[in-house]
Design an enzyme around this catalytic site. Structure first.
Site, PDB file in Angstrom:
ATOM      1  N   CYS A 115     -58.010   3.717   3.372  1.00  0.00           N
ATOM      2  CA  CYS A 115     -58.431   2.365   3.794  1.00  0.00           C
ATOM      3  C   CYS A 115     -57.492   1.735   4.819  1.00  0.00           C
ATOM      4  O   CYS A 115     -57.869   0.815   5.538  1.00  0.00           O
ATOM      5  CB  CYS A 115     -58.523   1.447   2.590  1.00  0.00           C
ATOM      6  SG  CYS A 115     -59.495   2.158   1.280  1.00  0.00           S
ATOM      7  N   HIS A 261     -59.847  -5.190   5.725  1.00  0.00           N
ATOM      8  CA  HIS A 261     -60.607  -4.025   5.276  1.00  0.00           C
ATOM      9  C   HIS A 261     -61.771  -4.531   4.424  1.00  0.00           C
ATOM     10  O   HIS A 261     -61.638  -5.516   3.699  1.00  0.00           O
ATOM     11  CB  HIS A 261     -59.673  -3.124   4.463  1.00  0.00           C
ATOM     12  CG  HIS A 261     -60.378  -2.045   3.725  1.00  0.00           C
ATOM     13  ND1 HIS A 261     -61.302  -1.225   4.328  1.00  0.00           N
ATOM     14  CD2 HIS A 261     -60.315  -1.657   2.415  1.00  0.00           C
ATOM     15  CE1 HIS A 261     -61.769  -0.373   3.428  1.00  0.00           C
ATOM     16  NE2 HIS A 261     -61.183  -0.618   2.270  1.00  0.00           N
ATOM     17  N   ASN A 291     -68.377  -0.198   2.154  1.00  0.00           N
ATOM     18  CA  ASN A 291     -66.970   0.113   2.434  1.00  0.00           C
ATOM     19  C   ASN A 291     -66.925   1.424   3.228  1.00  0.00           C
ATOM     20  O   ASN A 291     -67.230   2.489   2.693  1.00  0.00           O
ATOM     21  CB  ASN A 291     -66.241   0.249   1.089  1.00  0.00           C
ATOM     22  CG  ASN A 291     -64.778   0.609   1.227  1.00  0.00           C
ATOM     23  OD1 ASN A 291     -64.310   0.973   2.307  1.00  0.00           O
ATOM     24  ND2 ASN A 291     -64.054   0.528   0.129  1.00  0.00           N
TER      25      ASN A 291
HETATM   26  O1  UT7 Z   1     -61.460   0.532  -0.374  1.00  0.00           O
HETATM   27  C1  UT7 Z   1     -60.584   1.064  -1.318  1.00  0.00           C
HETATM   28  C2  UT7 Z   1     -60.050   0.068  -2.243  1.00  0.00           C
HETATM   29  N1  UT7 Z   1     -61.021  -0.197  -3.257  1.00  0.00           N
HETATM   30  C3  UT7 Z   1     -61.181  -1.423  -3.702  1.00  0.00           C
HETATM   31  O2  UT7 Z   1     -60.561  -2.332  -3.249  1.00  0.00           O
HETATM   32  C4  UT7 Z   1     -62.180  -1.586  -4.835  1.00  0.00           C
HETATM   33  C5  UT7 Z   1     -61.686  -2.629  -5.806  1.00  0.00           C
HETATM   34  N2  UT7 Z   1     -62.537  -2.754  -6.982  1.00  0.00           N
HETATM   35  C6  UT7 Z   1     -63.807  -3.216  -6.943  1.00  0.00           C
HETATM   36  O3  UT7 Z   1     -64.342  -3.502  -5.888  1.00  0.00           O
HETATM   37  C7  UT7 Z   1     -64.506  -3.462  -8.260  1.00  0.00           C
HETATM   38  O4  UT7 Z   1     -63.620  -3.177  -9.306  1.00  0.00           O
HETATM   39  C8  UT7 Z   1     -65.808  -2.623  -8.451  1.00  0.00           C
HETATM   40  C9  UT7 Z   1     -66.899  -3.129  -7.523  1.00  0.00           C
HETATM   41  C10 UT7 Z   1     -65.551  -1.167  -8.181  1.00  0.00           C
HETATM   42  C11 UT7 Z   1     -66.323  -2.792  -9.880  1.00  0.00           C
HETATM   43  O5  UT7 Z   1     -66.549  -4.167 -10.146  1.00  0.00           O
HETATM   44  P1  UT7 Z   1     -65.907  -4.856 -11.445  1.00  0.00           P
HETATM   45  O6  UT7 Z   1     -66.349  -6.257 -11.429  1.00  0.00           O
HETATM   46  O7  UT7 Z   1     -64.432  -4.572 -11.470  1.00  0.00           O
HETATM   47  O8  UT7 Z   1     -66.654  -4.100 -12.596  1.00  0.00           O
HETATM   48  P2  UT7 Z   1     -66.029  -3.235 -13.790  1.00  0.00           P
HETATM   49  O9  UT7 Z   1     -65.536  -1.923 -13.324  1.00  0.00           O
HETATM   50  O10 UT7 Z   1     -65.105  -4.117 -14.582  1.00  0.00           O
HETATM   51  O11 UT7 Z   1     -67.314  -2.976 -14.666  1.00  0.00           O
HETATM   52  C12 UT7 Z   1     -68.042  -4.048 -15.309  1.00  0.00           C
HETATM   53  C13 UT7 Z   1     -69.283  -3.481 -15.957  1.00  0.00           C
HETATM   54  C14 UT7 Z   1     -68.994  -2.236 -16.795  1.00  0.00           C
HETATM   55  O12 UT7 Z   1     -69.841  -2.284 -17.920  1.00  0.00           O
HETATM   56  P3  UT7 Z   1     -69.292  -2.820 -19.345  1.00  0.00           P
HETATM   57  O13 UT7 Z   1     -68.133  -1.927 -19.702  1.00  0.00           O
HETATM   58  O14 UT7 Z   1     -68.869  -4.233 -19.112  1.00  0.00           O
HETATM   59  O15 UT7 Z   1     -70.478  -2.670 -20.231  1.00  0.00           O
HETATM   60  C15 UT7 Z   1     -69.422  -1.092 -15.915  1.00  0.00           C
HETATM   61  O16 UT7 Z   1     -69.817   0.045 -16.633  1.00  0.00           O
HETATM   62  O17 UT7 Z   1     -70.222  -3.052 -14.960  1.00  0.00           O
HETATM   63  C16 UT7 Z   1     -70.588  -1.688 -15.175  1.00  0.00           C
HETATM   64  N3  UT7 Z   1     -70.847  -1.082 -13.881  1.00  0.00           N
HETATM   65  C17 UT7 Z   1     -72.037  -1.145 -13.260  1.00  0.00           C
HETATM   66  N4  UT7 Z   1     -73.186  -1.706 -13.603  1.00  0.00           N
HETATM   67  C18 UT7 Z   1     -74.202  -1.608 -12.735  1.00  0.00           C
HETATM   68  C19 UT7 Z   1     -69.973  -0.407 -13.088  1.00  0.00           C
HETATM   69  N5  UT7 Z   1     -70.578  -0.026 -11.949  1.00  0.00           N
HETATM   70  C20 UT7 Z   1     -71.856  -0.476 -12.033  1.00  0.00           C
HETATM   71  C21 UT7 Z   1     -72.958  -0.408 -11.165  1.00  0.00           C
HETATM   72  N6  UT7 Z   1     -74.106  -0.988 -11.557  1.00  0.00           N
HETATM   73  N7  UT7 Z   1     -72.910   0.196  -9.967  1.00  0.00           N
END
Ligand code: UT7
Length: 335
Positions: A115, A261, A291
Protein backbone atom coordinates in the site's frame (compact mmCIF):
# COMPACT_ATOMS: atom_id res chain seq x y z
CA UNK A 1 19.41 22.29 -6.50
CA UNK A 2 17.74 19.43 -8.37
CA UNK A 3 14.04 18.90 -7.60
CA UNK A 4 11.79 16.03 -8.70
CA UNK A 5 8.72 17.46 -10.40
CA UNK A 6 5.68 15.69 -11.81
CA UNK A 7 5.30 16.23 -15.56
CA UNK A 8 2.36 13.97 -16.30
CA UNK A 9 0.12 11.28 -14.84
CA UNK A 10 -2.10 8.53 -16.24
CA UNK A 11 -4.44 5.82 -14.97
CA UNK A 12 -5.92 2.68 -16.42
CA UNK A 13 -8.66 0.40 -15.19
CA UNK A 14 -9.70 -2.89 -16.77
CA UNK A 15 -13.18 -2.75 -18.32
CA UNK A 16 -14.96 -5.35 -16.13
CA UNK A 17 -16.89 -3.44 -13.46
CA UNK A 18 -17.80 -5.51 -10.39
CA UNK A 19 -20.57 -4.21 -8.15
CA UNK A 20 -21.22 -5.23 -4.55
CA UNK A 21 -24.31 -7.06 -5.86
CA UNK A 22 -22.05 -9.12 -8.15
CA UNK A 23 -19.95 -10.13 -5.14
CA UNK A 24 -23.07 -11.07 -3.19
CA UNK A 25 -23.76 -13.75 -5.83
CA UNK A 26 -20.50 -15.52 -4.99
CA UNK A 27 -20.23 -15.08 -1.21
CA UNK A 28 -22.34 -14.23 1.82
CA UNK A 29 -22.13 -10.45 1.81
CA UNK A 30 -24.32 -7.50 0.93
CA UNK A 31 -24.14 -4.13 -0.75
CA UNK A 32 -25.22 -2.61 2.56
CA UNK A 33 -22.42 -4.27 4.59
CA UNK A 34 -19.70 -3.35 2.09
CA UNK A 35 -20.79 0.29 1.78
CA UNK A 36 -21.27 0.73 5.52
CA UNK A 37 -17.93 -0.88 6.52
CA UNK A 38 -15.72 0.26 3.64
CA UNK A 39 -17.47 2.89 1.49
CA UNK A 40 -16.85 0.79 -1.63
CA UNK A 41 -19.63 0.62 -4.23
CA UNK A 42 -17.80 -0.92 -7.17
CA UNK A 43 -14.35 -1.89 -8.42
CA UNK A 44 -12.75 -3.02 -11.70
CA UNK A 45 -11.34 -6.49 -12.23
CA UNK A 46 -9.50 -7.99 -15.19
CA UNK A 47 -11.30 -10.60 -17.31
CA UNK A 48 -12.12 -13.74 -15.33
CA UNK A 49 -9.98 -15.92 -17.60
CA UNK A 50 -6.94 -13.71 -16.82
CA UNK A 51 -4.46 -12.76 -19.52
CA UNK A 52 -3.49 -9.36 -18.07
CA UNK A 53 -0.76 -8.96 -15.49
CA UNK A 54 0.35 -5.95 -13.45
CA UNK A 55 2.79 -4.90 -16.20
CA UNK A 56 -0.04 -4.86 -18.80
CA UNK A 57 -2.16 -2.52 -16.70
CA UNK A 58 0.97 -0.50 -15.92
CA UNK A 59 1.74 -0.23 -19.61
CA UNK A 60 -1.60 1.45 -20.42
CA UNK A 61 -1.23 3.92 -17.54
CA UNK A 62 2.40 4.60 -18.49
CA UNK A 63 1.52 5.35 -22.12
CA UNK A 64 -0.92 8.02 -20.94
CA UNK A 65 1.53 9.53 -18.44
CA UNK A 66 4.28 9.64 -21.09
CA UNK A 67 1.97 11.22 -23.65
CA UNK A 68 0.80 13.90 -21.18
CA UNK A 69 4.44 14.64 -20.33
CA UNK A 70 5.29 14.97 -24.01
CA UNK A 71 7.89 12.22 -23.57
CA UNK A 72 8.86 9.17 -25.59
CA UNK A 73 9.64 5.97 -23.72
CA UNK A 74 13.30 6.26 -24.63
CA UNK A 75 13.51 9.60 -22.78
CA UNK A 76 13.34 7.59 -19.54
CA UNK A 77 16.44 6.78 -17.56
CA UNK A 78 14.72 4.78 -14.81
CA UNK A 79 11.50 2.82 -14.27
CA UNK A 80 10.26 2.22 -10.73
CA UNK A 81 7.42 -0.29 -10.50
CA UNK A 82 5.42 -0.73 -7.29
CA UNK A 83 3.20 -3.80 -6.97
CA UNK A 84 2.27 -6.62 -4.60
CA UNK A 85 0.81 -8.62 -7.48
CA UNK A 86 3.74 -8.98 -9.89
CA UNK A 87 3.28 -10.84 -13.17
CA UNK A 88 5.78 -13.48 -12.02
CA UNK A 89 7.43 -14.53 -8.74
CA UNK A 90 10.51 -13.16 -10.54
CA UNK A 91 11.68 -11.19 -12.51
CA UNK A 92 10.00 -7.98 -11.45
CA UNK A 93 7.19 -6.36 -13.40
CA UNK A 94 9.38 -3.28 -14.01
CA UNK A 95 11.52 -5.31 -16.42
CA UNK A 96 8.42 -6.61 -18.21
CA UNK A 97 7.04 -3.10 -18.52
CA UNK A 98 10.39 -1.87 -19.83
CA UNK A 99 10.27 -4.40 -22.67
CA UNK A 100 6.60 -3.66 -23.41
CA UNK A 101 7.53 0.02 -23.76
CA UNK A 102 10.00 -1.07 -26.44
CA UNK A 103 13.08 -0.35 -24.29
CA UNK A 104 16.12 -2.60 -24.11
CA UNK A 105 18.59 -0.92 -21.77
CA UNK A 106 16.70 1.32 -19.32
CA UNK A 107 17.14 0.25 -15.67
CA UNK A 108 13.99 -1.02 -13.98
CA UNK A 109 13.46 -1.36 -10.26
CA UNK A 110 10.58 -3.13 -8.48
CA UNK A 111 9.33 -1.94 -5.12
CA UNK A 112 7.56 -4.44 -2.86
CA UNK A 113 5.97 -2.09 -0.33
CA UNK A 114 2.32 -2.86 -1.04
CA UNK A 115 0.00 0.00 0.00
CA UNK A 116 2.93 2.37 0.49
CA UNK A 117 4.68 1.37 -2.75
CA UNK A 118 3.96 4.73 -4.34
CA UNK A 119 5.28 6.61 -1.28
CA UNK A 120 8.50 4.57 -1.15
CA UNK A 121 8.75 4.88 -4.95
CA UNK A 122 8.33 8.65 -4.90
CA UNK A 123 10.92 9.07 -2.14
CA UNK A 124 13.30 6.80 -4.11
CA UNK A 125 12.73 8.72 -7.35
CA UNK A 126 13.37 11.97 -5.48
CA UNK A 127 16.66 10.60 -4.10
CA UNK A 128 17.77 9.48 -7.59
CA UNK A 129 16.97 12.92 -9.00
CA UNK A 130 18.57 14.92 -6.18
CA UNK A 131 21.75 12.86 -6.44
CA UNK A 132 21.92 13.36 -10.22
CA UNK A 133 21.59 9.63 -10.90
CA UNK A 134 18.46 10.10 -13.02
CA UNK A 135 16.70 12.90 -14.87
CA UNK A 136 13.50 11.31 -16.15
CA UNK A 137 11.78 8.62 -14.12
CA UNK A 138 8.58 6.67 -14.71
CA UNK A 139 6.96 5.65 -11.43
CA UNK A 140 4.17 3.09 -11.73
CA UNK A 141 1.76 1.54 -9.25
CA UNK A 142 -0.20 -1.40 -10.67
CA UNK A 143 -2.16 -4.30 -9.23
CA UNK A 144 -4.08 -7.30 -10.45
CA UNK A 145 -5.68 -8.49 -7.22
CA UNK A 146 -8.72 -10.22 -8.65
CA UNK A 147 -6.95 -13.36 -9.90
CA UNK A 148 -5.63 -13.98 -6.37
CA UNK A 149 -8.75 -13.49 -4.27
CA UNK A 150 -10.87 -16.07 -2.48
CA UNK A 151 -14.33 -15.12 -3.71
CA UNK A 152 -16.04 -17.68 -1.48
CA UNK A 153 -17.46 -16.64 1.90
CA UNK A 154 -14.17 -17.74 3.54
CA UNK A 155 -12.36 -14.81 1.93
CA UNK A 156 -15.10 -12.18 2.09
CA UNK A 157 -13.44 -9.84 4.60
CA UNK A 158 -10.53 -9.32 2.17
CA UNK A 159 -12.03 -9.96 -1.28
CA UNK A 160 -14.69 -7.27 -1.14
CA UNK A 161 -12.16 -4.48 -0.67
CA UNK A 162 -9.67 -5.11 -3.51
CA UNK A 163 -9.79 -3.75 -7.04
CA UNK A 164 -7.44 -3.98 -10.02
CA UNK A 165 -5.92 -0.87 -11.59
CA UNK A 166 -2.81 1.05 -12.48
CA UNK A 167 -1.52 4.60 -12.44
CA UNK A 168 1.77 6.15 -13.53
CA UNK A 169 3.64 9.37 -12.90
CA UNK A 170 6.49 10.92 -14.91
CA UNK A 171 9.03 12.73 -12.75
CA UNK A 172 11.68 15.09 -14.08
CA UNK A 173 14.77 16.72 -12.56
CA UNK A 174 14.46 20.51 -12.53
CA UNK A 175 17.24 22.81 -11.35
CA UNK A 176 15.62 25.44 -9.10
CA UNK A 177 15.90 27.05 -5.67
CA UNK A 178 12.09 27.32 -5.44
CA UNK A 179 10.27 25.25 -2.82
CA UNK A 180 8.76 22.81 -5.32
CA UNK A 181 8.77 19.07 -5.92
CA UNK A 182 9.16 16.70 -2.99
CA UNK A 183 9.34 18.98 0.07
CA UNK A 184 9.69 16.27 2.73
CA UNK A 185 9.07 12.57 3.21
CA UNK A 186 8.73 10.20 6.15
CA UNK A 187 8.84 6.43 5.62
CA UNK A 188 8.36 3.77 8.29
CA UNK A 189 8.17 0.00 8.61
CA UNK A 190 7.49 -2.52 11.37
CA UNK A 191 8.31 -6.01 10.12
CA UNK A 192 7.25 -7.61 13.39
CA UNK A 193 3.70 -7.20 12.05
CA UNK A 194 4.40 -8.72 8.64
CA UNK A 195 2.00 -11.61 9.23
CA UNK A 196 -0.97 -9.35 9.95
CA UNK A 197 -1.43 -8.65 6.23
CA UNK A 198 0.18 -11.15 3.89
CA UNK A 199 -0.07 -13.74 1.17
CA UNK A 200 1.95 -16.66 2.46
CA UNK A 201 2.43 -18.80 -0.64
CA UNK A 202 4.39 -19.41 -2.77
CA UNK A 203 6.91 -19.34 0.08
CA UNK A 204 10.67 -19.84 -0.29
CA UNK A 205 10.80 -21.47 3.16
CA UNK A 206 8.52 -24.28 1.94
CA UNK A 207 9.68 -27.11 -0.25
CA UNK A 208 7.91 -27.18 -2.62
CA UNK A 209 7.03 -23.51 -2.45
CA UNK A 210 3.39 -24.28 -2.95
CA UNK A 211 1.68 -27.61 -2.40
CA UNK A 212 -1.78 -29.02 -2.85
CA UNK A 213 -2.23 -28.84 0.91
CA UNK A 214 -1.31 -25.15 0.98
CA UNK A 215 -3.75 -24.50 -1.84
CA UNK A 216 -6.52 -26.29 0.06
CA UNK A 217 -5.75 -24.18 3.13
CA UNK A 218 -5.97 -21.03 1.01
CA UNK A 219 -2.37 -19.97 1.73
CA UNK A 220 -2.16 -18.42 -1.73
CA UNK A 221 -4.91 -15.95 -0.82
CA UNK A 222 -4.30 -12.75 1.14
CA UNK A 223 -4.85 -12.84 4.89
CA UNK A 224 -5.62 -9.66 6.77
CA UNK A 225 -6.15 -8.88 10.44
CA UNK A 226 -8.52 -6.10 9.36
CA UNK A 227 -9.52 -4.77 12.76
CA UNK A 228 -5.94 -4.31 13.97
CA UNK A 229 -4.75 -2.75 10.72
CA UNK A 230 -7.71 -0.38 10.85
CA UNK A 231 -6.84 0.76 14.39
CA UNK A 232 -3.19 1.21 13.49
CA UNK A 233 -4.00 3.22 10.38
CA UNK A 234 -6.21 5.58 12.34
CA UNK A 235 -3.33 6.15 14.78
CA UNK A 236 -0.34 6.24 12.44
CA UNK A 237 -1.72 8.36 9.58
CA UNK A 238 -2.22 11.60 11.56
CA UNK A 239 1.12 10.96 13.32
CA UNK A 240 3.10 10.63 10.09
CA UNK A 241 1.24 13.51 8.42
CA UNK A 242 2.21 15.86 11.26
CA UNK A 243 5.78 14.50 11.32
CA UNK A 244 6.30 15.31 7.64
CA UNK A 245 4.54 18.70 7.75
CA UNK A 246 6.82 19.65 10.65
CA UNK A 247 9.88 18.35 8.78
CA UNK A 248 9.01 20.74 5.94
CA UNK A 249 8.53 23.55 8.49
CA UNK A 250 4.96 24.04 7.35
CA UNK A 251 1.50 24.04 8.91
CA UNK A 252 -1.50 21.77 8.22
CA UNK A 253 -3.24 24.81 6.67
CA UNK A 254 -0.51 25.00 4.00
CA UNK A 255 -1.54 21.63 2.54
CA UNK A 256 -4.21 22.13 -0.12
CA UNK A 257 -5.17 18.49 -0.52
CA UNK A 258 -4.43 15.27 1.35
CA UNK A 259 -4.36 12.24 -0.96
CA UNK A 260 -4.42 9.16 1.25
CA UNK A 261 -4.18 5.50 0.28
CA UNK A 262 -7.67 4.19 -0.42
CA UNK A 263 -8.03 1.23 1.96
CA UNK A 264 -11.28 2.06 3.69
CA UNK A 265 -13.37 5.24 3.52
CA UNK A 266 -13.84 5.13 7.28
CA UNK A 267 -10.06 5.22 7.83
CA UNK A 268 -9.79 8.37 5.71
CA UNK A 269 -12.78 9.94 7.46
CA UNK A 270 -11.17 9.22 10.84
CA UNK A 271 -7.92 10.76 9.53
CA UNK A 272 -9.80 13.91 8.46
CA UNK A 273 -11.45 14.15 11.86
CA UNK A 274 -8.20 13.67 13.78
CA UNK A 275 -6.53 16.37 11.68
CA UNK A 276 -9.50 18.76 11.86
CA UNK A 277 -9.88 18.75 8.06
CA UNK A 278 -13.04 19.45 6.10
CA UNK A 279 -14.26 16.80 3.65
CA UNK A 280 -13.00 18.82 0.68
CA UNK A 281 -9.37 18.59 1.82
CA UNK A 282 -9.12 14.78 1.84
CA UNK A 283 -9.48 13.13 -1.56
CA UNK A 284 -11.41 9.86 -1.79
CA UNK A 285 -12.32 7.69 -4.76
CA UNK A 286 -12.43 4.26 -3.08
CA UNK A 287 -16.19 4.24 -3.73
CA UNK A 288 -15.54 3.57 -7.44
CA UNK A 289 -12.27 1.62 -7.43
CA UNK A 290 -11.97 -0.25 -4.14
CA UNK A 291 -8.49 -0.68 -2.71
CA UNK A 292 -5.97 -0.84 -5.57
CA UNK A 293 -2.97 -0.96 -3.19
CA UNK A 294 0.15 0.44 -4.92
CA UNK A 295 -2.02 2.08 -7.59
CA UNK A 296 -4.43 3.80 -5.21
CA UNK A 297 -2.48 7.00 -4.44
CA UNK A 298 -1.34 7.79 -8.02
CA UNK A 299 -4.82 6.88 -9.26
CA UNK A 300 -6.31 9.40 -6.82
CA UNK A 301 -3.67 11.95 -7.84
CA UNK A 302 -4.55 11.53 -11.52
CA UNK A 303 -8.26 12.06 -10.77
CA UNK A 304 -7.64 15.04 -8.49
CA UNK A 305 -5.63 16.69 -11.29
CA UNK A 306 -8.31 15.87 -13.85
CA UNK A 307 -10.98 17.39 -11.60
CA UNK A 308 -8.72 20.47 -11.24
CA UNK A 309 -8.82 20.20 -7.44
CA UNK A 310 -5.07 20.78 -7.63
CA UNK A 311 -2.76 22.34 -10.20
CA UNK A 312 0.33 24.53 -10.52
CA UNK A 313 1.47 25.81 -7.10
CA UNK A 314 -0.74 23.37 -5.11
CA UNK A 315 0.72 21.56 -2.12
CA UNK A 316 -0.41 17.98 -1.63
CA UNK A 317 0.33 15.28 0.90
CA UNK A 318 0.37 11.62 -0.14
CA UNK A 319 0.11 9.17 2.76
CA UNK A 320 -0.80 5.61 3.63
CA UNK A 321 -0.36 2.49 5.74
CA UNK A 322 -0.44 -1.15 4.79
CA UNK A 323 1.24 -4.51 4.57
CA UNK A 324 4.78 -4.78 5.87
CA UNK A 325 3.64 -3.10 8.00
CA UNK A 326 4.74 0.04 6.27
CA UNK A 327 3.47 3.57 6.50
CA UNK A 328 4.58 7.00 5.40
CA UNK A 329 3.82 10.39 3.91
CA UNK A 330 5.31 12.58 1.17
CA UNK A 331 4.69 16.30 0.88
CA UNK A 332 4.82 17.61 -2.67
CA UNK A 333 4.36 21.03 -4.30
CA UNK A 334 3.51 21.40 -7.99
CA UNK A 335 5.73 23.67 -10.05
O1 UT7 B 1 -4.77 -1.53 2.18
C1 UT7 B 1 -4.15 -2.32 3.14
C2 UT7 B 1 -4.49 -1.96 4.52
N1 UT7 B 1 -5.76 -2.52 4.85
C3 UT7 B 1 -6.60 -1.83 5.58
O2 UT7 B 1 -6.35 -0.72 5.94
C4 UT7 B 1 -7.89 -2.55 5.95
C5 UT7 B 1 -8.30 -2.18 7.35
N2 UT7 B 1 -9.47 -2.92 7.81
C6 UT7 B 1 -10.71 -2.78 7.28
O3 UT7 B 1 -10.90 -2.06 6.32
C7 UT7 B 1 -11.85 -3.48 7.98
O4 UT7 B 1 -11.36 -4.13 9.12
C8 UT7 B 1 -12.60 -4.52 7.08
C9 UT7 B 1 -13.40 -3.80 6.00
C10 UT7 B 1 -11.63 -5.47 6.44
C11 UT7 B 1 -13.60 -5.30 7.93
O5 UT7 B 1 -14.50 -4.41 8.55
P1 UT7 B 1 -14.75 -4.48 10.13
O6 UT7 B 1 -15.74 -3.44 10.45
O7 UT7 B 1 -13.42 -4.42 10.84
O8 UT7 B 1 -15.42 -5.88 10.28
P2 UT7 B 1 -14.93 -7.13 11.16
O9 UT7 B 1 -13.77 -7.81 10.56
O10 UT7 B 1 -14.85 -6.70 12.60
O11 UT7 B 1 -16.17 -8.10 11.01
C12 UT7 B 1 -17.48 -7.76 11.52
C13 UT7 B 1 -18.46 -8.82 11.10
C14 UT7 B 1 -17.95 -10.24 11.38
O12 UT7 B 1 -19.06 -11.01 11.78
P3 UT7 B 1 -19.36 -11.29 13.35
O13 UT7 B 1 -18.13 -11.98 13.88
O14 UT7 B 1 -19.57 -9.95 13.97
O15 UT7 B 1 -20.57 -12.15 13.30
C15 UT7 B 1 -17.47 -10.73 10.04
O16 UT7 B 1 -17.53 -12.12 9.91
O17 UT7 B 1 -18.69 -8.78 9.69
C16 UT7 B 1 -18.44 -10.06 9.10
N3 UT7 B 1 -17.92 -9.85 7.76
C17 UT7 B 1 -18.70 -9.68 6.69
N4 UT7 B 1 -20.02 -9.66 6.54
C18 UT7 B 1 -20.50 -9.44 5.31
C19 UT7 B 1 -16.62 -9.76 7.38
N5 UT7 B 1 -16.54 -9.53 6.06
C20 UT7 B 1 -17.82 -9.47 5.61
C21 UT7 B 1 -18.39 -9.25 4.34
N6 UT7 B 1 -19.73 -9.24 4.24
N7 UT7 B 1 -17.65 -9.03 3.24
Amino acid sequence: MMKAVIRGTGRWLPPRKISNHDLAQWMETSDEWIIQRTGIEERYWVAEEGGMGASDLGLEASRLALERSGWQADDLDLIIFATLSPDYFFPGSGCLLQAKLGLRDTPALDIRQQCTGFLYGLATADAYIRSGMAQRILLVGAEVHSTGLDVSTRGRDVSVIFGDGAAAVCLEAVETSDQVGVLAAGLHADGSMAESLMTEAPASCCNPRISREMLLQGKHYPYMDGRNIFKLAVKRLPEVALEVIEKARMEVENVDLFIPHQANLRINQAFAKAMGLGKERVFNNIQRYGNTTAASIPLALDEALEQELIGPGSTVMFLGLGSGLTWGAVLYRFI
